[in-house]
Design a protein around this motif. Structure first.
Motif: not given
Length: 109
Positions: A14-22, A24-37, A41-45
């Protein structure tokens, strides 16, 4: 199913916190997000604890937008009758309908 972590090239279950699944690749969330979905840019934290999570647009803000109020670092929508509110959805500081009037308690008539 495994996901390829974009920056380390490791395969993860599974993808680590601060990344999201796109795909089969885990990509980084926007720098302002601790978590995203689902997208960066779709922050959940929010990464910064002084930021507010905007429940409407799912992004992190330094302050809540008009028509929303801060509650536990989340910007929540004001009551539909309020153009602005403070602390809770029904404590209007401005009316959406100019024919409504505020009374002393912040409620509307």
């Amino acid at each position: 199913i495994f996901f390829l972590e974009d920056n380390t090239h490791n395969c993860l279950s599974q993808c680590n916190p601060g990344t999201f699944a796109s795909g089969n690749i885990c990509k980084k969330c926007n720098i302002s997000c601790s978590t995203c979905l689902g997208q960066e840019n779709y922050c959940t934290g929010c990464a910064n604890p002084v930021y507010f999570l905007d429940e409407i647009n799912q992004n992190c803000l330094a302050q809540c937008n008009p028509g929303t109020f801060a509650s536990a670092n989340i910007c929540k929508k004001c009551n539909i009758s309020c153009s602005t509110c403070l602390g809770q959805e029904n404590y209007c500081t401005g009316c959406a309908d100019p024919t409504n009037f505020l009374v002393g308690s912040g409620a509307f008539l």
